[in-house]
Design a protein around this motif. Structure first.
Motif, PDB file in Angstrom:
ATOM      1  N   LEU B  88      78.148  18.446  20.040  1.00 33.12           N
ATOM      2  CA  LEU B  88      79.383  18.723  19.031  1.00 33.12           C
ATOM      3  C   LEU B  88      80.710  19.384  19.686  1.00 33.12           C
ATOM      4  O   LEU B  88      82.425  19.102  20.359  1.00 33.12           O
ATOM      5  N   LEU B  91      82.074  18.586  23.466  1.00 35.13           N
ATOM      6  CA  LEU B  91      82.264  17.286  23.670  1.00 35.13           C
ATOM      7  C   LEU B  91      84.460  17.612  23.374  1.00 35.13           C
ATOM      8  O   LEU B  91      85.281  16.751  23.874  1.00 35.13           O
ATOM      9  N   ALA B  92      84.067  18.452  21.891  1.00 30.20           N
ATOM     10  CA  ALA B  92      85.772  18.460  21.670  1.00 30.20           C
ATOM     11  C   ALA B  92      85.977  19.382  22.544  1.00 30.20           C
ATOM     12  O   ALA B  92      87.544  20.009  22.623  1.00 30.20           O
ATOM     13  N   VAL B 154      79.760  21.840  13.264  1.00 30.61           N
ATOM     14  CA  VAL B 154      80.366  22.550  14.259  1.00 30.61           C
ATOM     15  C   VAL B 154      81.497  23.857  14.143  1.00 30.61           C
ATOM     16  O   VAL B 154      81.255  23.104  12.412  1.00 30.61           O
TER      17      VAL B 154
END
Lengths: 288, 281
Positions: B88, B91-92, B154
């Motif tokens: 996560l 990705l972010a 996350v």
């Protein structure tokens, strides 16, 4: 500049994190505020709006006053120790001497061990007929109720928090010392400065931003103390070692007084925000 | 030269003293755990080295407490918390490091602001949400684990750590990959992720330690003893063996063996001083 991604691509990348943060950070953040305006004490299934009554209750409560005072004492005692001792340790360790790795490992050990085990270990040291009372007996002092005497319990907990944090902050300082200007140290040595002068004139100014960082992190983590208190004293005796997070926990999960707990949580949020904002201002001001 | 040596001696003396203070509580637990029932653990003067060392307390702690279950539970929680954080966060972090899009600033500051929200202040509504989503161990073990893991899947530190790592990679690589026919997800997965492995390792290790030692949240959500993680299980020792410090000491030590092995095996990540970016509140 070619665009190699579709317009919606960034949002897809952000989506999973956004769901988690939304569900477990932002939603509860607003929920906390809403809950703090409700009364759960009369009927937990059907709370009623009561405006700022929970806050007024807290303001008038001698118990909450004691909690805030304890939290403040915790900050004022723990933070300077966690800022200064690791700094001295880092400067001592940041030299070409033997056994550095061993020192670092041993000092860092408390950081990685669960706080629950650390608290149990200290509870055993603090026992009425335990080893610590033996040691102070050697210098002629009477045994102390480290965790059972309201005059000492808070400070006994603070010792554990400080002990557990030393290695962590030492490593932050050490990382910053790695980029210290070597030529300035040499210049100092040529000028005949001694060990302490050298570090006062070169290391400390170089470490100012790190000092600010450590002050902020250690303040915020001092505000969040919970496990030490839970394992060692449960906030007692007579609330003498209870700080704000333990109070929130107790109100929410033991007394099921969700409104009061949330109002206290909002107050905690405000305090943490003030510390964070001071940090940002201090940092941005010092950086360039 | 003389002065130099005195200084070094003082430094060593202080560091040895501090090191001893740091490990003494564990040594004293060890000493207590090794003492048999024939030895008085409250003896004055206290005896650091047991006269008749025995492993009996470790044995009885191990047989009376399901440590293996606690190990496994803690491992499952820490492992999946780490995996989710790695995926996560990276990705972010990618669009925040590399792309231009509407609302980027707002999203950036929204994530940044979560640093100012301590979990302790919002744990009550988090608990209510987890209850509403049925992610508790009273439903079943799987849901119980979800409730332990998801709220920590996350955080802003991980996202910003990964963003820093991505920003250090030259843009030309991505453009070359695009020309070669990679789509944006492939660029992220095949080009960028392999380049940020050291940062991923740092994030993994610090997330693991944090999750492994977490006490507050599991002690709130867990009701089923078979689901206990190590810190909750160890805290339980106190209630089970109220004054039997030999067993409590032995049990506490058993509980920290895995993390100490983990720490020694990966020590360079902790004490090399190169992980300034991994600073966590």
């Amino acid at each position: 500049m070619i665009s190699y991604y579709k317009k919606y691509a960034p949002y897809l990348f952000l989506l999973p994190a956004a769901i988690v943060l939304g569900l477990f950070f932002f939603l509860p953040f607003f929920d906390t505020m809403i809950l703090s305006f409700k009364d759960y004490s009369t009927n937990i299934y059907n709370p009623s709006w009561i405006g700022v009554s929970n806050y007024i209750y807290l303001m008038k409560s001698p118990e909450f006053y004691k909690i805030i005072l304890n939290t403040f004492i915790f900050l004022v005692c723990a933070v300077p120790l966690l800022v200064i001792i690791p700094l001295i340790l880092a400067i001592m360790i940041n030299q070409k001497i033997k056994g550095i790795t061993i020192y670092k490992l041993l000092i860092y050990l408390p950081v990685i061990v669960s706080i629950v085990v650390a608290a149990i270990a200290f509870k055993w040291l603090y026992a009425q007929n335990g080893i610590l009372n033996y040691v102070i007996g050697l210098i002629g002092l009477k045994p102390i109720g480290w965790l059972t005497d309201p005059r000492f319990s808070l400070y006994s907990v603070i010792i554990v928090t400080v002990w557990k944090g030393l290695g962590y902050y030492m490593m932050i300082y050490l990382a910053a010392l790695m980029s210290a200007p070597k030529d300035l140290y040499e210049a100092c040595e040529i000028d005949g400065a001694n060990f302490i002068q050298k570090h006062l004139t070169v290391s400390i100014p170089h470490l100012m931003p790190t000092l600010a960082l450590v002050t902020t992190i250690s303040s915020i983590s001092a505000l969040k103390v919970f496990a030490e208190i839970y394992v060692m004293t449960k906030g007692g005796p007579l609330n003498s070692s209870k700080t704000i997070v333990y109070y929130i926990y107790e109100r929410a999960f033991e007394n099921l007084d969700l409104g009061i707990a949330s109002a206290a949580a909002v107050i905690l949020l405000c305090i943490v925000m003030v510390f964070s904002i001071i940090n940002v201002v201090f940092f941005e001001g010092k950086k360039y | 030269m003389q002065k130099f040596q005195i200084k070094n001696l003082m430094v060593h003396f202080s560091l040895i003293l501090v090191s001893l203070l740091c490990i003494f509580p564990f040594l004293w637990l060890l000493s207590t755990a090794l003492k048999g029932s024939g030895e008085n653990i409250f003896q004055y003067p206290p005896q650091l080295i047991p006269t008749k060392a025995t492993l009996a307390n470790f044995k009885s702690a191990w047989t009376q407490i399901p440590f293996l279950t606690y190990y496994i539970n803690s491992f499952i929680v820490a492992f999946f918390t780490v995996i989710l954080n790695l995926i996560l966060s990276s990705l972010a972090a990618y669009p925040l490091a590399r792309m231009e899009f509407r609302g980027k600033k707002i999203i950036f500051y929204a994530i940044l602001s979560t640093i100012m929200i301590p979990f302790q202040a919002i744990m009550l509504p988090v608990y209510l949400i987890v209850l509403k989503l049925n992610m508790v161990d009273t439903v079943n073990n799987f849901m119980g684990f979800l409730g332990l893991i998801l709220p920590f899947a996350v955080n802003a530190f991980g996202i910003f750590l990964m963003r820093q790592a991505f920003m250090a990679i030259p843009r030309e690589l991505e453009e070359a990959a695009f020309v070669d026919g990679c789509n944006i997800f492939q660029i992220w997965y095949k080009i960028l992720i392999p380049m940020v492995k050291p940062t991923l390792a740092t994030l993994a290790i610090f997330t693991f330690i944090g999750s492994w030692g977490e006490f507050l949240w599991p002690s709130i959500v867990l009701t089923n003893k078979a689901m206990y993680t190590l810190p909750v299980g160890v805290n339980d020792l106190q209630g089970m063996f109220s004054a039997n410090w030999r067993i409590i000491a032995a049990g506490s030590l058993i509980s920290i063996i895995p993390i100490i092995i983990f720490f020694l095996a990966l020590q360079r990540y902790f004490i090399s001083g190169e992980n300034e970016g991994a600073v966590k509140g």
